[in-house]
Design an enzyme around this catalytic site. Structure first.
Site, PDB file in Angstrom:
ATOM      1  N   ASP A 267      65.347 102.332  85.566  1.00 51.14           N
ATOM      2  CA  ASP A 267      66.627 103.002  85.778  1.00 51.14           C
ATOM      3  C   ASP A 267      66.677 104.348  85.082  1.00 51.14           C
ATOM      4  O   ASP A 267      67.282 105.284  85.564  1.00 51.14           O
ATOM      5  CB  ASP A 267      67.770 102.115  85.267  1.00 51.14           C
ATOM      6  CG  ASP A 267      67.926 100.852  86.090  1.00 51.14           C
ATOM      7  OD1 ASP A 267      68.529 100.936  87.163  1.00 51.14           O
ATOM      8  OD2 ASP A 267      67.419  99.798  85.671  1.00 51.14           O
ATOM      9  N   ASP A 273      63.727 102.335  79.497  1.00 47.84           N
ATOM     10  CA  ASP A 273      64.543 101.108  79.453  1.00 47.84           C
ATOM     11  C   ASP A 273      63.720  99.846  79.656  1.00 47.84           C
ATOM     12  O   ASP A 273      64.255  98.749  79.612  1.00 47.84           O
ATOM     13  CB  ASP A 273      65.651 101.174  80.515  1.00 47.84           C
ATOM     14  CG  ASP A 273      65.123 101.481  81.916  1.00 47.84           C
ATOM     15  OD1 ASP A 273      64.107 102.197  82.028  1.00 47.84           O
ATOM     16  OD2 ASP A 273      65.714 101.002  82.893  1.00 47.84           O
ATOM     17  N   GLU A 274      62.423  99.991  79.900  1.00 42.40           N
ATOM     18  CA  GLU A 274      61.600  98.819  80.201  1.00 42.40           C
ATOM     19  C   GLU A 274      60.429  98.652  79.246  1.00 42.40           C
ATOM     20  O   GLU A 274      59.544  97.840  79.486  1.00 42.40           O
ATOM     21  CB  GLU A 274      61.049  98.927  81.646  1.00 42.40           C
ATOM     22  CG  GLU A 274      62.118  99.120  82.709  1.00 42.40           C
ATOM     23  CD  GLU A 274      63.110  97.970  82.781  1.00 42.40           C
ATOM     24  OE1 GLU A 274      62.679  96.806  82.629  1.00 42.40           O
ATOM     25  OE2 GLU A 274      64.319  98.238  82.958  1.00 42.40           O
ATOM     26  N   GLU A 302      46.435  96.023  90.995  1.00 47.06           N
ATOM     27  CA  GLU A 302      46.329  97.145  90.059  1.00 47.06           C
ATOM     28  C   GLU A 302      46.832  96.680  88.693  1.00 47.06           C
ATOM     29  O   GLU A 302      47.889  96.048  88.610  1.00 47.06           O
ATOM     30  CB  GLU A 302      47.206  98.303  90.554  1.00 47.06           C
ATOM     31  CG  GLU A 302      47.132  99.521  89.655  1.00 47.06           C
ATOM     32  CD  GLU A 302      48.003 100.681  90.132  1.00 47.06           C
ATOM     33  OE1 GLU A 302      48.823 100.491  91.043  1.00 47.06           O
ATOM     34  OE2 GLU A 302      47.852 101.780  89.559  1.00 47.06           O
ATOM     35  N   ASP A 304      48.784  96.734  85.487  1.00 45.67           N
ATOM     36  CA  ASP A 304      49.975  97.423  84.998  1.00 45.67           C
ATOM     37  C   ASP A 304      50.239  97.104  83.540  1.00 45.67           C
ATOM     38  O   ASP A 304      50.558  97.986  82.757  1.00 45.67           O
ATOM     39  CB  ASP A 304      51.183  97.058  85.857  1.00 45.67           C
ATOM     40  CG  ASP A 304      51.054  97.599  87.271  1.00 45.67           C
ATOM     41  OD1 ASP A 304      51.132  98.814  87.422  1.00 45.67           O
ATOM     42  OD2 ASP A 304      50.844  96.795  88.198  1.00 45.67           O
ATOM     43  N   ASP A 310      49.371  90.862  84.326  1.00 45.50           N
ATOM     44  CA  ASP A 310      49.984  90.911  85.657  1.00 45.50           C
ATOM     45  C   ASP A 310      48.983  90.638  86.769  1.00 45.50           C
ATOM     46  O   ASP A 310      49.375  90.410  87.904  1.00 45.50           O
ATOM     47  CB  ASP A 310      50.673  92.270  85.887  1.00 45.50           C
ATOM     48  CG  ASP A 310      49.714  93.438  85.737  1.00 45.50           C
ATOM     49  OD1 ASP A 310      48.928  93.461  84.770  1.00 45.50           O
ATOM     50  OD2 ASP A 310      49.741  94.338  86.589  1.00 45.50           O
ATOM     51  N   HIS A 425      35.139 100.021  51.882  1.00 42.00           N
ATOM     52  CA  HIS A 425      34.743  99.501  50.572  1.00 42.00           C
ATOM     53  C   HIS A 425      33.333  98.902  50.592  1.00 42.00           C
ATOM     54  O   HIS A 425      32.811  98.508  49.552  1.00 42.00           O
ATOM     55  CB  HIS A 425      35.786  98.513  50.024  1.00 42.00           C
ATOM     56  CG  HIS A 425      35.685  97.117  50.548  1.00 42.00           C
ATOM     57  ND1 HIS A 425      36.496  96.652  51.558  1.00 42.00           N
ATOM     58  CD2 HIS A 425      34.887  96.077  50.193  1.00 42.00           C
ATOM     59  CE1 HIS A 425      36.195  95.384  51.795  1.00 42.00           C
ATOM     60  NE2 HIS A 425      35.225  95.009  50.983  1.00 42.00           N
ATOM     61  N   ASP A 473      40.889 101.179  54.957  1.00 40.09           N
ATOM     62  CA  ASP A 473      39.584 100.610  54.606  1.00 40.09           C
ATOM     63  C   ASP A 473      38.702 100.563  55.856  1.00 40.09           C
ATOM     64  O   ASP A 473      38.475  99.512  56.452  1.00 40.09           O
ATOM     65  CB  ASP A 473      39.812  99.191  54.032  1.00 40.09           C
ATOM     66  CG  ASP A 473      38.561  98.633  53.374  1.00 40.09           C
ATOM     67  OD1 ASP A 473      37.582  99.393  53.211  1.00 40.09           O
ATOM     68  OD2 ASP A 473      38.580  97.432  53.035  1.00 40.09           O
ATOM     69  N   SER A 569      33.299  90.985  54.456  1.00 37.10           N
ATOM     70  CA  SER A 569      33.904  92.318  54.554  1.00 37.10           C
ATOM     71  C   SER A 569      33.156  93.217  55.519  1.00 37.10           C
ATOM     72  O   SER A 569      31.933  93.130  55.639  1.00 37.10           O
ATOM     73  CB  SER A 569      33.882  92.999  53.189  1.00 37.10           C
ATOM     74  OG  SER A 569      34.996  92.607  52.464  1.00 37.10           O
TER      75      SER A 569
HETATM   76  N1  ARG Z   1      36.623  92.087  49.910  1.00 41.14           N
HETATM   77  C1  ARG Z   1      35.869  91.002  50.473  1.00 41.14           C
HETATM   78  C2  ARG Z   1      34.399  91.369  50.638  1.00 41.14           C
HETATM   79  O1  ARG Z   1      33.989  92.351  50.076  1.00 41.14           O
HETATM   80  C3  ARG Z   1      36.462  90.458  51.757  1.00 41.14           C
HETATM   81  C4  ARG Z   1      37.511  89.498  51.467  1.00 41.14           C
HETATM   82  C5  ARG Z   1      38.210  88.854  52.576  1.00 41.14           C
HETATM   83  N2  ARG Z   1      38.965  87.830  51.968  1.00 41.14           N
HETATM   84  C6  ARG Z   1      39.775  86.973  52.567  1.00 41.14           C
HETATM   85  N3  ARG Z   1      40.366  86.056  51.851  1.00 41.14           N
HETATM   86  N4  ARG Z   1      39.986  87.043  53.824  1.00 41.14           N
HETATM   87  O2  ARG Z   1      33.640  90.640  51.213  1.00 41.14           O
END
Ligand code: ARG
Length: 627
Positions: A267, A273-274, A302, A304, A310, A425, A473, A569
């Protein structure tokens, strides 16, 4: 800086060893897939997601909808492509300024950049080609019965009321210069006597709703005995404004009656609005991403919904929206209405204009496609082991192990080309030459023969990575090419797809984690293991002031029995979409303990970094859609 890093590293390892005491329990727990909520018969406020509305999504928000084939998605918005980025193949079209374009896509992309010229007709330009729309009401220029003069017809014609809806009405108003489209398709319209109404002939028109002129819609001529209702429109003018309390405010500034939001009908004219719906009314279809679609979009061949629902379960119910089927549908309801009381009447229809909607779909199918997230079929018998699930060859073809010296401390995810995604990390750019990327590894005690070991070219850490809060991270590892090779060899690997929208998966969806991380009681694990976890909403309740909604994702099971742990990790949290395509939804990042229901695992929310990743690896490598 260096000192800070050492301290942070220590912090991570302390955290990790603490986790180790609790260990992880991969249990054979099967969780039900999140079921689609059916449209509840609830008051309006319950249908609309107010928090979502703050994002001001429109038909150009590619985290909610697909872009048009002449647009591409950059930073969550569909922007105009340059004409040369269109597929070459197609037939020429003519624009209102008399210029001819090699394809419809070229014209639309040109119009998108410089809206002064619009589509006129399919094929070459002719000298006297003219298309016009007018309204019959002389007392006002914003409403009336609609008349149209088609390019190759010499007289103005009326439009049939049947099949005339908001999509068509919006386009008619856009065409007349009302940028916010139509207010209504009904009203009391006047017309002057000299407009001769031929009651047995009218034009039937079908639009998608985003056309900028009715000329792009498909017209056919209908001849039926007896009086035909004629289509009229009330275009939207700010004067027509509804009181704020009883209306829904569209992103384009228009106000619509509250009960027209989340009903599958665009609309607003900009679809706003959707796009933030918790449920859909009037039988319209709810995508998991919170978008209501008209029911005709279901099983029309197609995609969507961005996650594809869908077009699922459509076998035997394909509903092409081709003119012929639209017509046969029409004659069907006519038949059922007339029943046996009236003799069969002869209805004639003649298609007058090209079907640009089919052309749009064809252009879409010509856009480059990448292949990701689909495994090669392997026919191995799966043994289920209580307390954990060991992975088998080919189960996780995107999983890699990052070996630092002789230790495997982290996992990673292959995303295509020379690129592996991991947690910031896990890696340090200065140690790049110490790392090895092991692919196809299953067990690092019993090495399988197809393992490929790669060297690292460079490491890119997210510039916003904060080792104290674990924000951002995320890191990219670029693999070294072999001498004399132009590409990277990831022979047995298959990339996981990178999600471009945070709406692809939702809380309660069931996803999979995998890695070589620790087991319960800090037990060392040598083989790749996996488990099913559910995405968890509201994670700040578990991690007050430490959980950043936009950048992080939580996942776990109700009893905490399945979790990532030390050593996992950098590895993947993957989710499968409705057509079983695998997306890397998260990167194992942190968590307090392992396997405690009150402390779910926290993952880097990859969808939030789509632009960061594509900036480094190149958009074409990871863009599946909206290219
Ligand atoms: N920082 C952790 C590593 O270096 C990963 C930890 C994930 N921990 C968790 N409880 N899901 O391996």
């Amino acid at each position: 800086m260096k000192l800070v890093r050492v301290v942070l590293l220590l912090l991570c390892f302390c955290l990790s060893s603490f986790e180790g005491k609790y260990g992880k329990h991969w249990k054979n727990q099967v969780t039900k897939k999140h079921e689609l909520p059916s449209a509840p018969a609830a008051p309006q406020e319950d249908l609309v997601d107010a928090k979502c509305l703050l994002n001001k999504y429109t038909h150009r928000s590619c985290s909610k909808v697909f872009c048009q084939p002449w647009e591409k998605c950059v930073d969550g918005t569909c922007i105009c492509k340059l004409p040369y980025q269109c597929p070459k193949n197609g037939t020429s079209v003519c624009s209102t300024n008399g210029r001819s374009f090699p394809t419809y896509c070229h014209l639309k992309s040109f119009e998108c950049l410089r809206p002064e010229a619009k589509f006129l007709n399919n094929g070459t330009c002719t000298a006297e080609g003219e298309f016009s729309v007018s309204l019959s009401d002389e007392s006002t220029d914003s409403k009336g019965i609609v008349t149209v003069k088609l390019v190759d017809q010499d007289k103005k014609m009326f439009i049939c009321k049947s099949n005339w809806g908001m999509a068509e009405a919006n386009v008619a108003c856009f065409d007349l210069g009302f940028q916010q489209g139509a207010l209504d398709t009904r009203g009391r319209f006047h017309y002057s006597e000299d407009l001769q109404i031929n009651s047995t002939e009218c034009l039937q028109v079908r639009c998608q709703g985003f056309e900028t002129t009715l000329a792009e819609c498909t017209f056919s001529k209908r001849r039926v005995p007896g009086y035909q209702g004629l289509a009229g429109v009330l275009c939207y003018t700010p004067a027509a404004d509804l009181p704020a309390t009883e209306s829904f405010a569209c992103v384009n500034g228009k106000r619509i009656p509250l009960n027209r939001a989340c009903n599958g009908v665009n609309d607003c004219g900009d679809q706003s609005d959707e796009l933030c719906c918790k449920g859909c009314q009037d039988g319209s279809f709810l995508c998991k991403s919170g978008v209501c679609l008209p029911n005709q979009h279901r099983c029309n061949g197609e995609l969507d919904c961005i996650s594809g629902e869908d077009e699922v379960g459509c076998e035997g119910s394909r509903r092409g929206r081709t003119p012929s089927s639209a017509l046969s549908r029409h004659s069907q309801d006519r038949l059922s209405r007339t029943g046996a009381e009236y003799p069969e009447v002869q209805e004639e229809t003649e298609i007058l204009t090209a079907d640009m909607d089919t052309e749009r779909k064809r252009i879409k199918s010509l856009l480059p496609k990448i292949s990701c997230g689909v495994k090669r079929p392997v026919h191995t018998r799966r043994k289920r082991i209580v307390g954990g699930k060991p992975a088998q060859a080919g189960d996780f073809p995107w999983q890699v192990a990052i070996k630092d010296g002789d230790k495997i401390n982290c996992g990673g995810i292959y995303i295509g080309g020379c690129w592996v995604l991991t947690a910031a990390h896990c890696v340090r750019p200065s140690r790049a030459h110490h790392y090895q990327i092991w692919t196809s590894l299953l067990d690092w005690i019993k090495l399988n023969s197809n393992i490929v070991v790669e060297k690292v070219e460079r490491i890119i850490i997210h510039e916003g990575y904060n080792g104290t809060t674990y924000q951002n991270d995320i890191a990219l590892i670029e693999i070294k090419k072999r001498p004399s090779h132009k590409e990277c060899v990831f022979s047995n690997s298959i990339p996981a797809c990178v999600p471009w929208s945070p709406y692809l998966f939702q809380p309660k969806d069931s996803c999979i984690i995998s890695g070589w991380g620790r087991e319960k009681d800090n037990q060392k694990v040598y083989s790749l293991r996996w488990g099913e976890v559910n995405l968890i909403s509201n994670c700040s309740q578990f991690y007050q002031n430490r959980y950043y909604e936009k950048e992080m994702e939580c996942a776990g099971t109700a009893d905490g029995s399945i979790d990532a742990c030390k050593g996992d990790s950098g590895g993947p949290l993957v989710c499968l979409d409705t057509s079983n395509v695998t997306y890397v939804w998260g990167i194992v990042s942190w968590g307090e303990n392992c396997g405690k229901p009150e402390f779910p695992g926290v993952y880097t929310k990859v969808a939030n970094y789509f632009d960061w990743i594509s900036y480094h690896v190149g958009r074409p490598l990871i863009s599946q859609h909206n290219v």
